[in-house]
Design a protein around this motif. Structure first.
Motif, PDB file in Angstrom:
ATOM      1  N   ALA A  95      41.574  42.963  11.672  1.00  0.00           N
ATOM      2  CA  ALA A  95      40.167  42.782  12.036  1.00  0.00           C
ATOM      3  C   ALA A  95      40.049  42.057  13.377  1.00  0.00           C
ATOM      4  N   LEU A  96      40.954  41.121  13.616  1.00  0.00           N
ATOM      5  CA  LEU A  96      40.959  40.404  14.897  1.00  0.00           C
ATOM      6  C   LEU A  96      41.169  41.376  16.051  1.00  0.00           C
ATOM      7  N   LEU A  97      42.105  42.299  15.878  1.00  0.00           N
ATOM      8  CA  LEU A  97      42.386  43.256  16.952  1.00  0.00           C
ATOM      9  C   LEU A  97      41.176  44.153  17.210  1.00  0.00           C
ATOM     10  N   VAL A  98      40.482  44.515  16.144  1.00  0.00           N
ATOM     11  CA  VAL A  98      39.291  45.359  16.310  1.00  0.00           C
ATOM     12  C   VAL A  98      38.199  44.594  17.071  1.00  0.00           C
ATOM     13  N   LEU A  99      37.973  43.339  16.662  1.00  0.00           N
ATOM     14  CA  LEU A  99      36.902  42.557  17.288  1.00  0.00           C
ATOM     15  C   LEU A  99      37.214  42.282  18.768  1.00  0.00           C
ATOM     16  N   ALA A 100      38.494  42.140  19.093  1.00  0.00           N
ATOM     17  CA  ALA A 100      38.879  41.806  20.465  1.00  0.00           C
ATOM     18  C   ALA A 100      39.001  43.046  21.351  1.00  0.00           C
ATOM     19  N   ASP A 101      38.939  44.212  20.744  1.00  0.00           N
ATOM     20  CA  ASP A 101      39.149  45.452  21.503  1.00  0.00           C
ATOM     21  C   ASP A 101      37.928  45.752  22.378  1.00  0.00           C
ATOM     22  N   GLY A 102      38.169  45.926  23.666  1.00  0.00           N
ATOM     23  CA  GLY A 102      37.082  46.228  24.596  1.00  0.00           C
ATOM     24  C   GLY A 102      36.369  47.528  24.280  1.00  0.00           C
ATOM     25  N   ARG A 103      36.990  48.363  23.446  1.00  0.00           N
ATOM     26  CA  ARG A 103      36.349  49.638  23.095  1.00  0.00           C
ATOM     27  C   ARG A 103      35.364  49.486  21.943  1.00  0.00           C
ATOM     28  N   HIS A 134      39.531  35.865  25.182  1.00  0.00           N
ATOM     29  CA  HIS A 134      40.113  37.147  25.596  1.00  0.00           C
ATOM     30  C   HIS A 134      39.060  37.990  26.316  1.00  0.00           C
ATOM     31  N   GLU A 135      37.893  38.099  25.698  1.00  0.00           N
ATOM     32  CA  GLU A 135      36.802  38.874  26.287  1.00  0.00           C
ATOM     33  C   GLU A 135      36.341  38.248  27.614  1.00  0.00           C
ATOM     34  N   ALA A 136      36.389  36.918  27.681  1.00  0.00           N
ATOM     35  CA  ALA A 136      35.918  36.224  28.891  1.00  0.00           C
ATOM     36  C   ALA A 136      36.740  36.605  30.126  1.00  0.00           C
ATOM     37  N   VAL A 137      37.996  36.950  29.928  1.00  0.00           N
ATOM     38  CA  VAL A 137      38.817  37.344  31.090  1.00  0.00           C
ATOM     39  C   VAL A 137      39.025  38.862  31.187  1.00  0.00           C
ATOM     40  N   THR A 138      39.125  39.553  30.052  1.00  0.00           N
ATOM     41  CA  THR A 138      39.351  41.006  30.155  1.00  0.00           C
ATOM     42  C   THR A 138      38.111  41.732  30.669  1.00  0.00           C
ATOM     43  N   GLY A 139      36.924  41.231  30.336  1.00  0.00           N
ATOM     44  CA  GLY A 139      35.691  41.871  30.829  1.00  0.00           C
ATOM     45  C   GLY A 139      35.677  41.943  32.348  1.00  0.00           C
ATOM     46  N   PRO A 140      35.714  40.781  33.033  1.00  0.00           N
ATOM     47  CA  PRO A 140      35.711  40.834  34.498  1.00  0.00           C
ATOM     48  C   PRO A 140      36.979  41.466  35.086  1.00  0.00           C
ATOM     49  N   ALA A 141      38.130  41.305  34.440  1.00  0.00           N
ATOM     50  CA  ALA A 141      39.358  41.888  35.000  1.00  0.00           C
ATOM     51  C   ALA A 141      39.296  43.409  35.017  1.00  0.00           C
ATOM     52  N   THR A 142      38.742  44.006  33.964  1.00  0.00           N
ATOM     53  CA  THR A 142      38.648  45.464  33.960  1.00  0.00           C
ATOM     54  C   THR A 142      37.523  45.928  34.883  1.00  0.00           C
ATOM     55  N   ALA A 143      36.470  45.128  35.006  1.00  0.00           N
ATOM     56  CA  ALA A 143      35.412  45.460  35.969  1.00  0.00           C
ATOM     57  C   ALA A 143      35.967  45.418  37.399  1.00  0.00           C
ATOM     58  N   ALA A 144      36.914  44.514  37.633  1.00  0.00           N
ATOM     59  CA  ALA A 144      37.471  44.336  38.977  1.00  0.00           C
ATOM     60  C   ALA A 144      38.059  45.630  39.521  1.00  0.00           C
ATOM     61  N   VAL A 145      38.620  46.444  38.629  1.00  0.00           N
ATOM     62  CA  VAL A 145      39.253  47.693  39.064  1.00  0.00           C
ATOM     63  C   VAL A 145      38.227  48.631  39.698  1.00  0.00           C
TER      64      VAL A 145
END
Lengths: 244, 251
Positions: free
Chosen positions: B6-14, B176-187
């Motif tokens: 469940a943790l992996l699902v909640l943390a998944d950007g998808r 996790h979301e706090a850094v993956t959100g902007p990092a993927t937007a950066a691309v």
């Protein structure tokens, strides 16, 4: 499932520049006296389409709302419909009762279709200026949207496209599902588009409308390398896509 | 427990909760010339995780702990029948009310630590989106009783509780979301490649783990004592972004 207790949700998809916003303007103008309509636009950059529709004056401004899609308009109508769903529900709540909510996708490629979680029916818009061969290319929107609109048919002679041939190709690609040639300069074609919306709404209210998901890529034809025959096939779920 | 999956699902950007339309202020930081290359992105991500990331994670932990045990236990059987839920015991109703009141207090505390009106609106919008989605993804009575317009970290806390995650894992999800959100937007926003962007996230792994522990400690204590770890430039960026007419991301 459709029960007429909420508004009919109608999606408008298709590549950029084919006339999705103007199709919405046409529908709103033709049906303004019969239905209470709201519009949700999806844009790549802020709210350009919403501003176009507000400027066109086809609806009260407050019934047109923009959803920003973070550079992924296809995701907003298919993979993650949460923003659009909330926008539609908000519009329905604020202007209850509405009869029809039109959801315009951001201009995207041929593979983008609406999720059945978001709309009850969808139309896909191509235009003759995009090339006479586009209808033959197929794909889920062209093949299985509830309606395929070939827009700007008045431009055919200026862009060397045989409009009748393009319409025939489209009908073949869709195996009998409806295709309409439309030009805002030919009033009877706009009226035919409005009639289609009336029919879908009537079915929706009666509870006879079953949403159809265009889903994955439509069955399509591969010519043989040696120009001898070829074959029809479909792509199963999860199967690797190939390039066309 | 099914907490790891469940943790992996909640943390998944998808997970379809609308987050992908946001860059957490990175787009405007780039527009202003504050972030120009991969080094700047690394600094941006590190700054975010130690400020708003840590603070939001602490509030998620506080929300997780605000959910009344009794209510969570009582709520589960009630979902199978409307008749049961209407004849809910008085103690069940009382715990629903106390959970809602505690969450509203936390919401006020978090808003008090969020100076930018734009960020407050975005936080409420993302919280509403997450709640709307999770109510469809994983129906649970607790999710039907949450107050409206809660800031997103508080919804994360309640959702983490419903999914059987620990409060510390819920904090890790927020970070996790706090850094993956902007990092993927950066691309999409900068001249960097996706490998560099994800490399920047991996390099922060130890910081993220440590921050999750700190957030858990803060969140388990008195909410009034959670530090106001806002980032002033991010607040300015959010306000500037609202007035920017050509943007890829909503924030």
């Amino acid at each position: 499932m459709s029960n007429g207790k909420r508004a009919l949700r109608l999606g408008i998809a298709g590549p950029v520049g084919t006339g999705k916003s103007s199709s919405i303007a046409n529908i709103c103008t033709a049906l303004a006296d019969e239905f209470r309509i709201g519009v949700i636009t999806n844009d790549i950059y802020t709210d350009e389409d919403a501003r176009f529709l507000k400027a066109a004056g086809v609806l009260p401004e407050e019934r047109i709302r923009a959803v920003e899609t973070g550079a992924c308009p296809h995701t907003a109508i298919r993979d993650d419909v949460s923003m659009n769903l909330l926008a539609v529900e908000g519009l329905e709540e604020d202007f209850d009762p509405l009869d029809i909510v039109l959801v315009e996708s951001g201009g995207d490629n041929l593979t983008a279709t609406f999720s059945p979680a978001l709309v009850d029916a969808q139309l896909f818009v191509l235009d003759v200026a995009g090339g006479g061969d586009v209808a033959r290319k197929g794909g889920p929107g062209i093949g299985r949207a509830d309606l395929l609109v070939i827009n700007k048919i008045d431009l055919g002679e200026h862009v060397d496209v045989d409009v009748e041939q393009m319409l025939a190709d489209a009908r073949e690609a869709r195996e009998g599902h409806p295709v309409l040639g439309v030009s805002r300069k030919i009033p009877e074609t706009v009226e035919a588009l409005a009639d289609w919306v009336r029919e879908v709404h009537a079915r929706f209210v009666k509870g006879d409308h079953t949403p159809v998901d265009p889903g994955p890529m439509a069955p399509h034809f591969h010519a043989d390398e040696d120009a001898e025959g070829g074959y029809m096939h479909t792509h199963g779920e999860g199967e690797a896509a190939h390039s066309h | 427990m099914r907490s790891r999956s469940a943790l992996l699902v909640l943390a998944d950007g998808r997970l379809p909760t609308g987050g992908y339309a946001h860059s957490a202020g990175l787009e405007q930081a780039i527009r202003q010339g504050w972030v120009t290359e991969i080094g700047g992105l690394r600094d941006f991500l590190r700054g975010r995780l130690h400020t708003t990331g840590l603070m939001n994670a602490a509030f998620a932990v506080a929300a997780w702990n605000a959910v009344d045990e009794f209510m969570l236990a009582e709520a589960a059987p009630a979902r199978s029948s409307n008749a049961e839920s209407t004849s809910e015991s008085t103690s069940g109703t009382a715990s629903t009310t106390s959970t809602a009141e505690a969450l509203l207090t936390l919401n006020a505390e978090l808003i008090a630590r969020t100076p930018s009106p734009a960020l407050r609106r975005i936080g409420a919008w993302l919280g509403t989106l997450m709640l709307r989605s999770m109510r469809s993804i994983h129906p649970h009575p607790l999710l039907e009783t949450l107050p409206k317009d809660l800031q997103q970290p508080l919804v994360y806390g309640a959702v983490g509780r419903v999914l059987g995650l620990s409060d510390a894992d819920t904090a890790a999800t927020i970070l996790h979301e706090a850094v993956t959100g902007p990092a993927t937007a950066a691309v999409k926003l900068m001249h960097i490649d996706p490998f560099q962007a994800h490399g920047a996230i991996i390099d922060l792994a130890a910081d993220l783990d440590e921050a999750a522990e700190r957030a858990t400690d803060f969140g388990r204590g008195d909410p009034a004592e959670i530090p106001a770890l806002s980032a002033p430039l991010s607040d300015f960026a959010a306000e500037l972004h609202e007035g920017d007419n050509v943007r890829l991301f909503a924030s």
